[in-house]
Design a protein around this motif. Sequence first.
Motif, PDB file in Angstrom:
ATOM      1  N   THR A  55       0.829  -1.204   0.000  1.00 29.87           N
ATOM      2  CA  THR A  55       0.000   0.000   0.000  1.00 29.87           C
ATOM      3  C   THR A  55       0.865   1.257   0.000  1.00 29.87           C
ATOM      4  O   THR A  55       0.573   2.238  -0.712  1.00 29.87           O
ATOM      5  CB  THR A  55      -0.931   0.010   1.223  1.00 29.87           C
ATOM      6  N   LEU A  58       2.334   1.649  -3.455  1.00 36.98           N
ATOM      7  CA  LEU A  58       1.302   2.145  -4.368  1.00 36.98           C
ATOM      8  C   LEU A  58       1.116   3.654  -4.203  1.00 36.98           C
ATOM      9  O   LEU A  58       0.962   4.384  -5.193  1.00 36.98           O
ATOM     10  CB  LEU A  58      -0.009   1.418  -4.110  1.00 36.98           C
ATOM     11  N   ARG A  65       3.588   9.445 -10.332  1.00 39.20           N
ATOM     12  CA  ARG A  65       3.200   8.725 -11.551  1.00 39.20           C
ATOM     13  C   ARG A  65       3.586   9.440 -12.843  1.00 39.20           C
ATOM     14  O   ARG A  65       3.718   8.796 -13.885  1.00 39.20           O
ATOM     15  CB  ARG A  65       1.688   8.488 -11.544  1.00 39.20           C
ATOM     16  N   TYR A  79       0.883  -0.985 -11.931  1.00 39.26           N
ATOM     17  CA  TYR A  79      -0.330  -1.063 -11.120  1.00 39.26           C
ATOM     18  C   TYR A  79      -0.941  -2.468 -11.204  1.00 39.26           C
ATOM     19  O   TYR A  79      -1.435  -3.007 -10.204  1.00 39.26           O
ATOM     20  CB  TYR A  79      -1.351  -0.035 -11.593  1.00 39.26           C
ATOM     21  N   LEU A  82       1.116  -4.734  -9.083  1.00 39.14           N
ATOM     22  CA  LEU A  82       0.792  -4.514  -7.674  1.00 39.14           C
ATOM     23  C   LEU A  82      -0.535  -5.167  -7.299  1.00 39.14           C
ATOM     24  O   LEU A  82      -0.693  -5.690  -6.191  1.00 39.14           O
ATOM     25  CB  LEU A  82       0.733  -3.014  -7.377  1.00 39.14           C
TER      26      LEU A  82
END
Length: 345
Positions: A55, A58, A65, A79, A82
Amino acid sequence: MEIGNEEFCIPCLEGEIHNPSRNMCVTIPETSMWHGSDWALGSMAFSLVGIICATAILGVFLKYRDTPIIKASGKELSYYLLGGIFLSYFSTFLFVSHPSPTLCGMTRILLGLCFTSIYAAILTKTNRIARIFNNNKNTPQKAKYTSPKSQLLIVNTITLIELLILASWMAASPPKVDHIFPSREENVLVCVGAEDASYLIALIYPFILLLLCTYYAFITRKSPDGFNETKLIGFTCYTTCVIWCAFIPIYLSTNSTFLRTGTLCLSVAINATVALACIFLPKVYVCILRPEKNTREAVMTRSASVLSSGSTFPGSPATEVQGRDYIAYSFGIIEVGESLSTKFL
């Protein structure tokens, strides 16, 4: 076990045991994997730490990004990768739950899906890099099917194949629970297939993907480090192969349901952790602690040093300027019609 007296005895049925007075057969108390067992607590703690770390990573990827190093890694595939890692950690909590037909079906799906999601994303990443650097065009024009939409279409198609395999498996052998008796005094409730090698059916397709990932990671190992993590992906694949080689013999050789389930949980979580640490942590380190390396100039300089001495791969763009523009455009660093030589460098 038998009941009776000195003159006669009656054997108890499977799943039953005599009472202390030996005059009646009683059902053996049922046991199963549950959240309070030692194996379950250890596996869930490990997975919980992994979820927290994933988390946090992320969050870093979302914050940065639009920076070159995240773009160069293919943020959409990152993504997706993940997501596979999150599935791997979450699956632990289902594996150690009390078995039911619904839960058994979910564990079958998650076991195959979490591995497939990870290796589908890695395979698409490395295949994209190989196609970009092996493109035989000498102009800064993208290789086919390297756009984010194309990459997501490819990775979803690869994952869909696994879902079709899992659906066929469950249609041929619907998930259900059963009692097994490892010893005369034990009555264990398990998902059908978890007591033998049947559950490994879900891992056949992911294993093929793992081999393909390893192959592409090897052939792209010399590509410019500003635009790929194939060396780290290669290390991830090699480590995963070692984990699988250790996991499968243990899983097949043990007769203990609790040990088998615990081994499965830890193997899935460790595989996710290896991918998380090897592929994502280096980028998080650059984004947070070395921001001077997270610029177009820094990323392109690392690739220019390779391109200036000749092509990294046969057939890649011949000149340094063309090579930089072609690579930057392919990885989304610049837009069509732009040039690094005039805009950024």
